[in-house]
Design a protein around this motif. Sequence first.
Motif, PDB file in Angstrom:
ATOM      1  N   ALA A  87      -4.110  -7.493  -1.370  1.00  0.00           N
ATOM      2  CA  ALA A  87      -4.412  -8.743  -0.668  1.00  0.00           C
ATOM      3  C   ALA A  87      -5.817  -9.251  -0.985  1.00  0.00           C
ATOM      4  CB  ALA A  87      -4.238  -8.552   0.837  1.00  0.00           C
ATOM      5  N   THR A  88      -6.772  -8.347  -1.079  1.00  0.00           N
ATOM      6  CA  THR A  88      -8.152  -8.769  -1.369  1.00  0.00           C
ATOM      7  C   THR A  88      -8.254  -9.400  -2.748  1.00  0.00           C
ATOM      8  OG1 THR A  88      -9.067  -7.054   0.077  1.00  0.00           O
ATOM      9  CG2 THR A  88     -10.544  -7.993  -1.576  1.00  0.00           C
ATOM     10  N   LEU A  89      -7.599  -8.789  -3.749  1.00  0.00           N
ATOM     11  CA  LEU A  89      -7.591  -9.350  -5.102  1.00  0.00           C
ATOM     12  C   LEU A  89      -6.892 -10.706  -5.126  1.00  0.00           C
ATOM     13  CD1 LEU A  89      -6.781  -6.319  -7.453  1.00  0.00           C
ATOM     14  CD2 LEU A  89      -8.894  -7.652  -7.376  1.00  0.00           C
ATOM     15  N   LEU A  90      -5.782 -10.833  -4.412  1.00  0.00           N
ATOM     16  CA  LEU A  90      -5.065 -12.105  -4.385  1.00  0.00           C
ATOM     17  C   LEU A  90      -5.916 -13.202  -3.764  1.00  0.00           C
ATOM     18  CD1 LEU A  90      -1.493 -10.938  -3.280  1.00  0.00           C
ATOM     19  CD2 LEU A  90      -2.301 -11.424  -5.594  1.00  0.00           C
ATOM     20  N   ALA A  91      -6.599 -12.887  -2.675  1.00  0.00           N
ATOM     21  CA  ALA A  91      -7.439 -13.880  -2.015  1.00  0.00           C
ATOM     22  C   ALA A  91      -8.617 -14.292  -2.893  1.00  0.00           C
ATOM     23  CB  ALA A  91      -7.941 -13.332  -0.679  1.00  0.00           C
ATOM     24  N   GLU A 122       4.625  -2.580   0.130  1.00  0.00           N
ATOM     25  CA  GLU A 122       3.386  -1.795   0.142  1.00  0.00           C
ATOM     26  C   GLU A 122       2.362  -2.350  -0.834  1.00  0.00           C
ATOM     27  OE1 GLU A 122       4.125   2.318  -0.487  1.00  0.00           O
ATOM     28  OE2 GLU A 122       5.493   2.528   1.203  1.00  0.00           O
ATOM     29  N   VAL A 123       2.835  -2.797  -2.005  1.00  0.00           N
ATOM     30  CA  VAL A 123       1.911  -3.215  -3.054  1.00  0.00           C
ATOM     31  C   VAL A 123       1.204  -4.518  -2.713  1.00  0.00           C
ATOM     32  CG1 VAL A 123       1.806  -4.060  -5.441  1.00  0.00           C
ATOM     33  CG2 VAL A 123       3.030  -1.947  -4.918  1.00  0.00           C
ATOM     34  N   VAL A 124       1.945  -5.521  -2.239  1.00  0.00           N
ATOM     35  CA  VAL A 124       1.318  -6.828  -2.001  1.00  0.00           C
ATOM     36  C   VAL A 124       0.215  -6.740  -0.943  1.00  0.00           C
ATOM     37  CG1 VAL A 124       1.712  -9.206  -1.271  1.00  0.00           C
ATOM     38  CG2 VAL A 124       3.319  -8.099  -2.835  1.00  0.00           C
ATOM     39  N   PRO A 125       0.438  -6.092   0.218  1.00  0.00           N
ATOM     40  CA  PRO A 125      -0.686  -5.936   1.143  1.00  0.00           C
ATOM     41  C   PRO A 125      -1.848  -5.134   0.548  1.00  0.00           C
ATOM     42  CG  PRO A 125       1.385  -5.587   2.293  1.00  0.00           C
ATOM     43  CD  PRO A 125       1.712  -5.644   0.838  1.00  0.00           C
ATOM     44  N   ALA A 131      -2.392   3.097  -8.400  1.00  0.00           N
ATOM     45  CA  ALA A 131      -2.771   2.104  -7.397  1.00  0.00           C
ATOM     46  C   ALA A 131      -2.836   0.721  -8.041  1.00  0.00           C
ATOM     47  CB  ALA A 131      -4.117   2.468  -6.787  1.00  0.00           C
ATOM     48  N   ALA A 132      -2.088  -0.232  -7.492  1.00  0.00           N
ATOM     49  CA  ALA A 132      -1.984  -1.562  -8.081  1.00  0.00           C
ATOM     50  C   ALA A 132      -3.338  -2.256  -8.164  1.00  0.00           C
ATOM     51  CB  ALA A 132      -1.004  -2.408  -7.282  1.00  0.00           C
ATOM     52  N   ALA A 133      -4.166  -2.106  -7.131  1.00  0.00           N
ATOM     53  CA  ALA A 133      -5.467  -2.782  -7.140  1.00  0.00           C
ATOM     54  C   ALA A 133      -6.321  -2.303  -8.314  1.00  0.00           C
ATOM     55  CB  ALA A 133      -6.190  -2.542  -5.819  1.00  0.00           C
ATOM     56  N   ASP A 134      -6.298  -0.997  -8.609  1.00  0.00           N
ATOM     57  CA  ASP A 134      -7.076  -0.466  -9.729  1.00  0.00           C
ATOM     58  C   ASP A 134      -6.534  -0.969 -11.061  1.00  0.00           C
ATOM     59  OD1 ASP A 134      -8.576   0.933  -7.884  1.00  0.00           O
ATOM     60  OD2 ASP A 134      -7.486   2.819  -8.177  1.00  0.00           O
ATOM     61  N   VAL A 135      -5.208  -0.942 -11.209  1.00  0.00           N
ATOM     62  CA  VAL A 135      -4.589  -1.370 -12.467  1.00  0.00           C
ATOM     63  C   VAL A 135      -4.884  -2.838 -12.748  1.00  0.00           C
ATOM     64  CG1 VAL A 135      -2.377  -1.780 -13.603  1.00  0.00           C
ATOM     65  CG2 VAL A 135      -2.767   0.369 -12.395  1.00  0.00           C
ATOM     66  N   LEU A 136      -4.736  -3.677 -11.748  1.00  0.00           N
ATOM     67  CA  LEU A 136      -4.946  -5.111 -11.947  1.00  0.00           C
ATOM     68  C   LEU A 136      -6.407  -5.421 -12.251  1.00  0.00           C
ATOM     69  CD1 LEU A 136      -2.600  -6.562  -9.190  1.00  0.00           C
ATOM     70  CD2 LEU A 136      -2.187  -6.405 -11.645  1.00  0.00           C
ATOM     71  N   ALA A 137      -7.311  -4.683 -11.648  1.00  0.00           N
ATOM     72  CA  ALA A 137      -8.727  -4.864 -11.976  1.00  0.00           C
ATOM     73  C   ALA A 137      -9.003  -4.466 -13.420  1.00  0.00           C
ATOM     74  CB  ALA A 137      -9.590  -4.048 -11.019  1.00  0.00           C
ATOM     75  N   GLU A 138      -8.354  -3.402 -13.886  1.00  0.00           N
ATOM     76  CA  GLU A 138      -8.562  -2.920 -15.259  1.00  0.00           C
ATOM     77  C   GLU A 138      -8.043  -3.907 -16.295  1.00  0.00           C
ATOM     78  OE1 GLU A 138      -6.657   0.857 -15.458  1.00  0.00           O
ATOM     79  OE2 GLU A 138      -8.062   1.818 -14.052  1.00  0.00           O
ATOM     80  N   ILE A 197       3.654   1.063 -10.324  1.00  0.00           N
ATOM     81  CA  ILE A 197       2.496   0.674  -9.539  1.00  0.00           C
ATOM     82  C   ILE A 197       2.867   0.790  -8.062  1.00  0.00           C
ATOM     83  CG2 ILE A 197       1.530  -0.832 -11.301  1.00  0.00           C
ATOM     84  CD1 ILE A 197       2.540  -3.212  -9.626  1.00  0.00           C
ATOM     85  N   GLY A 198       1.886   1.193  -7.273  1.00  0.00           N
ATOM     86  CA  GLY A 198       2.110   1.385  -5.846  1.00  0.00           C
ATOM     87  C   GLY A 198       0.847   1.069  -5.078  1.00  0.00           C
ATOM     88  N   ALA A 199       0.824   1.448  -3.826  1.00  0.00           N
ATOM     89  CA  ALA A 199      -0.357   1.218  -3.007  1.00  0.00           C
ATOM     90  C   ALA A 199      -1.478   2.186  -3.350  1.00  0.00           C
ATOM     91  CB  ALA A 199      -0.001   1.332  -1.529  1.00  0.00           C
ATOM     92  N   ARG A 200      -1.103   3.359  -3.900  1.00  0.00           N
ATOM     93  CA  ARG A 200      -2.101   4.403  -4.215  1.00  0.00           C
ATOM     94  C   ARG A 200      -1.584   5.264  -5.347  1.00  0.00           C
ATOM     95  NH1 ARG A 200       0.755   5.044   0.074  1.00  0.00           N
ATOM     96  NH2 ARG A 200      -0.747   3.837   1.295  1.00  0.00           N
TER      97      ARG A 200
END
Length: 222
Positions: A119-123, A113-116, A87-94, A44-47
Motif C-alpha cells: 500500500a505504501t508503494l502504491l500511494a 495479502e500482497v496489495v495491503p 516480499a512483494a514490496a522488496d521485489v517491486l522496489a528492486e 510474491i507474497g506479503a513476506r
Amino acid sequence: LYAAAQGARVDCFEPSPANAALLEANLAVNPRLAQRIHLHRHAIGARDATMPLYAKAHADSGSSLFQTVQRGAVLRGRAEAMVDVRAAADVLAEIGLDAETLLKIDIEGAEYEVVPAIATLLARHRPFLHLSFHPFNIVRGADEYLNQVARLRGGLAVAEAIAPYRHMYFHTEQGWTRIDQRDRLSLLAQYLLKPKPVARIATPQYGFTDSLALSEVALPLG
C-alpha cells in the motif's frame, strides 16, 4: 510477449515449475522479444517464505498457495512443489516500480495479502494497476459464514490500500466502467457489501469479484 512487442521491459513471476517451463519454451521461440523479458521463478507474497504451491492439474493456470479452494464444490489441490516466496514490496522496489509501471496482479487469492503489503508503494508511485480477484480461494472451513467474513475482510483491506487512486475501472460482461472518487461510498454499499454470483462458483461472493484497474489519469473506456 505482447508487452515486450510494444517495447516494454517485462518482469514476470511464475513459481509453478510446469508453467515456468512452458514460459521458457515460449521465450526460446521468440528470442527477439525474450531479450526484454525477465523471468523470476518465485512467488510474491506479503513476506519472504518457502511454501508449498498447490495445483489441481498439470500446468494448472489456477495453481496457488491455498490447498483448499471453492469452485462448484470445495477442492483440495496437490502439492506441486515447494517454492520460494519473496516480499512483494522488496521485489517491486528492486525492479524499479514507478508511475510508468503497469503492475498486473493475478495470484489466485494471495492478492488479499500482497496489495495491503504494498500500500505504501502504491500511494507513493501510483503505478497503473490491474487486479484479478479470487475470493473463492479463501476457504477457512465448512462454515460458509466464516468463509465470507474472511473474504470480505480481505476485500476491505484491498479497498483501503487502493483508495489513493483517482480512477477505478471495473470490467464486467458489459465492458469497462469507471468509478471516480466521488462514487466510492456508493460502491461500498452497492457492490462490496452485496453478494454477487460468480460463474462456476457454488456460492455468491462478497467484496471484489471482477477485474479491476486503477490509474491516476482518466483512461478511455473503449
